[in-house]
Write a protein that holds these residues in place. Sequence first.
Motif, short mmCIF file in Angstrom:
data_model
loop_
_atom_site.label_atom_id
_atom_site.label_comp_id
_atom_site.label_asym_id
_atom_site.label_seq_id
_atom_site.Cartn_x
_atom_site.Cartn_y
_atom_site.Cartn_z
N ALA A 8 0.82 -1.21 0.00
CA ALA A 8 0.00 0.00 0.00
C ALA A 8 0.85 1.27 0.00
N LYS A 9 2.12 1.14 0.44
CA LYS A 9 3.02 2.29 0.50
C LYS A 9 3.93 2.38 -0.72
N GLU A 10 3.97 1.35 -1.55
CA GLU A 10 4.94 1.31 -2.64
C GLU A 10 4.65 2.35 -3.73
N SER A 11 3.42 2.48 -4.15
CA SER A 11 3.02 3.39 -5.25
C SER A 11 4.01 3.32 -6.41
N ASP A 12 4.70 4.40 -6.71
CA ASP A 12 5.61 4.41 -7.88
C ASP A 12 6.77 3.43 -7.71
N ALA A 13 7.19 3.21 -6.47
CA ALA A 13 8.32 2.31 -6.23
C ALA A 13 7.99 0.88 -6.61
N ASN A 14 6.72 0.56 -6.77
CA ASN A 14 6.34 -0.78 -7.19
C ASN A 14 7.00 -1.17 -8.50
N ASP A 15 7.32 -0.20 -9.35
CA ASP A 15 8.00 -0.49 -10.61
C ASP A 15 9.38 -1.10 -10.38
N TYR A 16 9.96 -0.83 -9.22
CA TYR A 16 11.28 -1.35 -8.92
C TYR A 16 11.23 -2.79 -8.41
N VAL A 17 10.04 -3.24 -8.03
CA VAL A 17 9.89 -4.53 -7.33
C VAL A 17 9.77 -5.68 -8.33
#
Length: 478
Positions: free
Chosen positions: A224-233
């Motif tokens: 729920a906190k990742e937002s844009d950082a999800n692209d890095y995952v």
Amino acid sequence: MTSIPISALLLGLAASALSLSFNVPISPPSNSSQQLSAAPVGVSLEFFAFPEYIQEVESTMTCLQNLKDLTGTWPPMRIGGTTQDRAIYNSSSTEAVTYTVASTGAAPETLTYGPSFISLAAGYAGEVIIGLNRRLGDILNTISAALLAQSKMNNLYSIELGNEPNFFVDSDPIANGASWTAAADESSQVTWQDAMCGNLSATDIISAGVYFGTSPMSLASLTAKESDANDYVKDYCSHNYPQSSGSYDLATLMGHSSIATQIKPYATEVSAAAEKGKPHIFGETNSATQGGGGISPTFGAALWILDYVMQTVLMGTNALYFHQGTVGNCQYCWWGRYDIGSPYYGAYFASMALANADQIAPLDSQDTAYAAYALYKASVPVRVLLYNSDYYISTSGTRSSQIYTLSGLFSSGVTAKRLTAPYATSRVDQGQNPTVAGQTFANGTCIIQGIESIETVTVSGGKATFTVAASEALLVYL
């Protein structure tokens, strides 16, 4: 290879057997799994011990090759654990890893590793997750190691930034003097992902979370906190040890319904990852914490591995990395310098069951001791796995058995391979070897030995009957 009628093998058990009937659906039913990965059964090697496993333990590569021969794909490997968060990268070191320990079998409190550590990881033929240090807060040091891994490792699957931050404390450098909470960790993970992937000019490369259990830190909250950082995952990662060090119950560990109960909280984690379009993995798992205990070297632990793998991939987990700890001081390890432990037999049988299958479906309700799974390839049933998790030990008296009747079969006869041992408590180091279709793995080398025993049974009217003894499993080839 010998071919033995099942009825002849198990005549003496039939009198005590119960009976269950399952229809094998002609195509994957609605409760089937998602598409299975090519090699769901992987290994996790403790960070400081990784060079020793690869360079000094003869069994390592043969045991991995055995699994690869079943699936056609090398088992995925994760290099990490507690000591990854004690490790500092030294670009000028000529050694793969450098450390001292107070006594044989202990893990180091501090260590350094050099470029040859990364080169060694690059030499593995399968995909590798590499775990790097976050606890010590030296992000530049971690980025320098990651840059080398990115440039050298064509097999790099993902990078972990820290191991089990649930156990970080306020005095750790990463906390910077503040309280270490779930919110603090989530903020730290996102910040480190941004910095790491900015320097690597990469996306889809971080194994995020790396949480032990589901509370107080959870993937559901992190995503729920990742937002844009999800692209890095690349994936979202959980760690799971069903039992704690010092408190062991083998009957519960291997019980079919108790496994379902134990993994139930992870369904939310799997769903949270899926909602972000990412796979879920168990990046580190095994039977009991801190290297295992009295239950971990047993055949019952092998049976746990078998059913645990089936239930978690059915739930949606992409892969499981079973941890191998300190060489010579690790009861849950699958192999070492001398013995191939009973748990390896369960891992091998699980890989055999899932090999080249697309989907798995449960045939039972998962609320009894008796499991049945159908395996599908190109939407056609190809195998059925039967497991009797009744707990059998030397003081149990006559070994009970379970009769399974399968219907919906189309051939005139089927074959089967059996995973068995004298007792659930059987240990290789005590001379009670399990067998897979009558074969064993040579201690010290992991070479398959013995004549394969293939069981046969006739199909009549689309039905066939199989007997599975307590603490035993059978893989039926349709």
